[in-house]
Design an enzyme around this catalytic site. Structure first.
Site, PDB file in Angstrom:
ATOM      1  N   GLY A   1       0.817  -1.209   0.000  1.00 34.59           N
ATOM      2  CA  GLY A   1       0.000   0.000   0.000  1.00 34.59           C
ATOM      3  C   GLY A   1       0.848   1.256   0.000  1.00 34.59           C
ATOM      4  O   GLY A   1       1.961   1.295  -0.537  1.00 34.59           O
ATOM      5  N   SER A   2       0.363   2.284   0.683  1.00 33.87           N
ATOM      6  CA  SER A   2       0.927   3.633   0.520  1.00 33.87           C
ATOM      7  C   SER A   2       2.337   3.815   1.046  1.00 33.87           C
ATOM      8  O   SER A   2       2.998   4.813   0.705  1.00 33.87           O
ATOM      9  CB  SER A   2      -0.002   4.655   1.195  1.00 33.87           C
ATOM     10  N   THR A   3       2.849   2.917   1.875  1.00 35.21           N
ATOM     11  CA  THR A   3       4.237   3.059   2.328  1.00 35.21           C
ATOM     12  C   THR A   3       5.208   2.866   1.160  1.00 35.21           C
ATOM     13  O   THR A   3       6.382   3.223   1.261  1.00 35.21           O
ATOM     14  CB  THR A   3       4.555   2.057   3.450  1.00 35.21           C
ATOM     15  N   MET A   4       4.726   2.310   0.037  1.00 36.42           N
ATOM     16  CA  MET A   4       5.545   2.167  -1.165  1.00 36.42           C
ATOM     17  C   MET A   4       5.739   3.513  -1.870  1.00 36.42           C
ATOM     18  O   MET A   4       6.691   3.695  -2.645  1.00 36.42           O
ATOM     19  CB  MET A   4       4.867   1.164  -2.119  1.00 36.42           C
ATOM     20  N   LYS A   5       4.898   4.485  -1.577  1.00 33.68           N
ATOM     21  CA  LYS A   5       4.952   5.769  -2.275  1.00 33.68           C
ATOM     22  C   LYS A   5       6.256   6.517  -2.034  1.00 33.68           C
ATOM     23  O   LYS A   5       6.658   7.358  -2.853  1.00 33.68           O
ATOM     24  CB  LYS A   5       3.755   6.628  -1.862  1.00 33.68           C
TER      25      LYS A   5
END
Length: 624
Positions: free
Chosen positions: A342-346
């Protein structure tokens, strides 16, 4: 001629009279005897010279009859934390037995068996030092008779005569010596103790008997370090050879040879027991409140890659085996489970775009009406564009999917995939732990590559994420997660110390890494665009943080339930020059609030930062 006359003529012709018959018989018997004598002599000579009969070695048979041997078990190496605090170690338990056979004699025929006149005194000693009562002991001793009336060689004392500690054994032996008594002896049984209970249990692992029906054969590691480093921990068994009596029992004082056992090596982990214990305590109430399917937590030293604490829920007690049932998670989730982050990959999307010169923090991007179209899929932000235009800097703190998609399209899918590989995704971290997954990169189609920019259509492990985060925390240098500080051979004193290990070339520049950390601060400090504003905080420190919410895939695509998500957060503290990285995940909780993970992160990081100054003097130098 009559038959009678024919017989007489035959006997006369052959000279078959009684005297001659006796001579012939005598000659035959004498010749036979001589032949047999030489045959036996030859056979005996052959047996003496060769030492075998029908292929069976006589010396070996004799040795088996009168010589015995006993394996001397090597002591399994201990597992310790970075400061030498014991996490797992061997602790032998004992069972007591009495030898009753009068054939059990020592030198100068000293009586080493339990004499009947001493039964009462022996019973009193066991009564004082074990759970056995005097009457129970006497019952066992007096029942030591076989069906034919002969005395049994030895008797045991049931369940109450087992699991005796070394301290209790020594007390019993001291009393026997003081009272000049003999007859009670002890048999050791290998055991493994884990004094901290539930303590990074899936990482440490546990042990079980090599043979379930014979625990004297030692222990074997199951799961975690105990399994992955079993050969290092178990050591090499020794051997004692001795003479034995006709009953097969050792004769005292007759040791013929002895091969010393080589104890297993001690493994010092990078864990800090104080911090690990605090983490375990913090996890339990959060699990009780939000009831997730599972949770993970990892705390790492940013400049060395050393893991100070890691755990997961559900967990178990490696000593009592409580929690190891049919519903147990039999996996080290931190390395074996792959998931969409999820968003921690951003953070990596933004970092790659910076490195490629595609990231202008002050530039805005358009939010398409109805969402961003990817063929038959539509991607929206969590607020559906309600807050209006965002800058790319705000896209990080506000966690905009559309913003990351825009950056990925500006870089190009192939270039973005190159960065995923540079950050170590899609391949094992080579942790050395059993069952490590390599995760999966997005497929070659442009939709999957685009979705991976915000953490979907790609699968990772906790170890991979922590490894990749070191590149951002450590000014571009990516470090391998380390969980072993050193391995010590107690016999030789030799130490093998683990050094920080760089992974590949720097992925991003120090400036890009610094900028990413600065924008991460907005996540918790920007009142307008900080998606976790005022949630994660440590007084006196700026925190670089990023939260994540990843929809979970099922058999028919992404699940649509309100709780079908993996929630996560990564923190780097202090933000300007990180000393620590914390990563938490929570999968499919029954309820969730944005403060859920903060209930673990805030108090844990407070403890860590309070002790940072005192620990800094012992910090290992970072990889150059």
């Amino acid at each position: 001629m009559s038959i009678k006359n024919k017989i007489k003529n035959f006997v006369k012709k052959k000279n078959l009279n009684p005297m001659n018959n006796r001579k012939k018989v005598g000659i035959i018997l004498f010749a036979t005897s001589i032949g047999l004598f030489f045959l036996f002599a030859f056979r005996l000579t052959y047996i003496v010279a060769v030492g075998k009969v029908a292929g069976v070695s006589l010396p070996e048979k004799t040795a088996n009859l009168y010589q015995g041997s006993k394996v001397v078990k090597a002591k399994r190496g201990a597992i310790l934390d970075r400061n030498g605090e014991v996490i797992a170690e061997d602790a032998t338990s004992y069972s007591v037995y009495a030898i009753l056979s009068e054939s059990y004699l020592g030198e100068e025929n000293k009586k080493l068996y339990a004499q009947k006149k001493d039964f009462q005194a022996l019973a009193e000693i066991l009564d004082r030092n074990t759970e056995l009562t005097k009457d129970e002991v006497l019952k066992y001793l007096n029942s030591g008779v076989n069906e034919d009336g002969s005395v049994k060689f030895q008797v045991e004392f049931g369940i109450k005569g087992k699991n005796i500690t070394l301290e209790t054994r020594q007390k019993i032996e001291d009393e026997l010596k003081q009272n000049k008594l003999a007859g009670l002896y002890f048999e050791g049984h290998p055991a493994r103790i884990y004094p901290n209970g539930v303590f990074a249990s899936h990482f440490i692992g546990y042990t079980d008997s090599v043979d379930a029906e014979d625990d004297s054969k030692g222990l074997v590691g199951k799961m975690g370090l105990e399994e992955s480093y079993n050969d290092i921990l178990k050591g090499q068994d020794g051997k004692i050879e001795y003479e034995k009596d006709v009953y097969g029992n050792p004769l005292p004082g007759t040791v013929a040879s002895k091969k010393e056992a080589i104890d297993g090596k001690d493994i010092y982990t990078t864990l800090d027991s104080r911090i690990q214990s605090r983490l375990e305590v913090l996890l339990d109430p959060v699990v009780e409140e939000f009831k997730p399917e599972d949770m993970t937590a990892m705390l790492m030293k940013a400049k060395t890659g050393e893991i100070l604490a890691m755990s997961q829920r559900p967990s178990f007690n490696p000593e009592t085996k409580e929690g190891l049932g049919k519903d147990t998670v039999w996996r080290n989730i931190l390395v074996e489970d792959k998931f969409e982050p999820g968003s921690t990959m951003k953070l990596f999307t933004a970092a790659a775009a910076m490195q490629e010169g595609k990231f202008n923090p002050n530039a805005t991007f358009a939010y398409p009406a109805g969402g961003y179209k990817l063929d038959d899929r539509t991607v929206n932000d969590h607020d559906f564009g309600a807050v209006g235009p965002l800058t790319f800097r705000q896209a990080i703190s506000w966690s905009s999917n559309v913003g990351m998609l825009t950056l990925e399209q500006m870089m190009g899918g192939d270039k973005w995939k190159e960065y995923l590989e540079k950050f170590g995704f899609g391949k094992s971290t080579n942790s050395g732990l059993v069952g490590e997954s390599a995760g999966e990169l997005p497929g070659d189609n442009w939709v999957d590559q685009a979705m991976s920019s915000f953490g979907q259509a790609i699968s990772v492990t906790n170890f991979q994420m922590m490894q990749a985060y070191t590149a951002i925390a450590n000014d571009g240098s990516m470090l391998k997660p380390q969980y072993i500080s050193k391995i010590v051979d107690k016999g030789t004193g030799e130490e093998k110390v683990t050094q920080p290990e760089k992974v590949g070339q720097p992925v991003i520049t120090p400036q890009a890494a610094s900028d990413i950390r600065t924008y991460m601060i907005d996540t918790v400090e920007d009142p307008n665009y900080g998606i976790a504003y005022d949630v994660y905080k440590i007084p006196g420190y700026h925190i670089a943080a990023k939260t994540g919410t990843a929809q979970i895939t099922g058999d028919n695509g992404y699940m649509a339930g309100l709780t079908d998500y993996t929630y996560s957060v990564v923190e780097m503290v202090p933000a300007d020059n990180p000393e620590y990285i914390l990563y938490l995940t929570m999968k499919k909780p029954q309820t969730y609030t944005r403060e859920a993970l903060a209930k673990i992160a805030n108090p844990l990081m407070q403890v860590v930062m309070d002790s940072m100054d005192s620990e800094s003097n012992a910090t290992v130098e970072p990889a150059k």
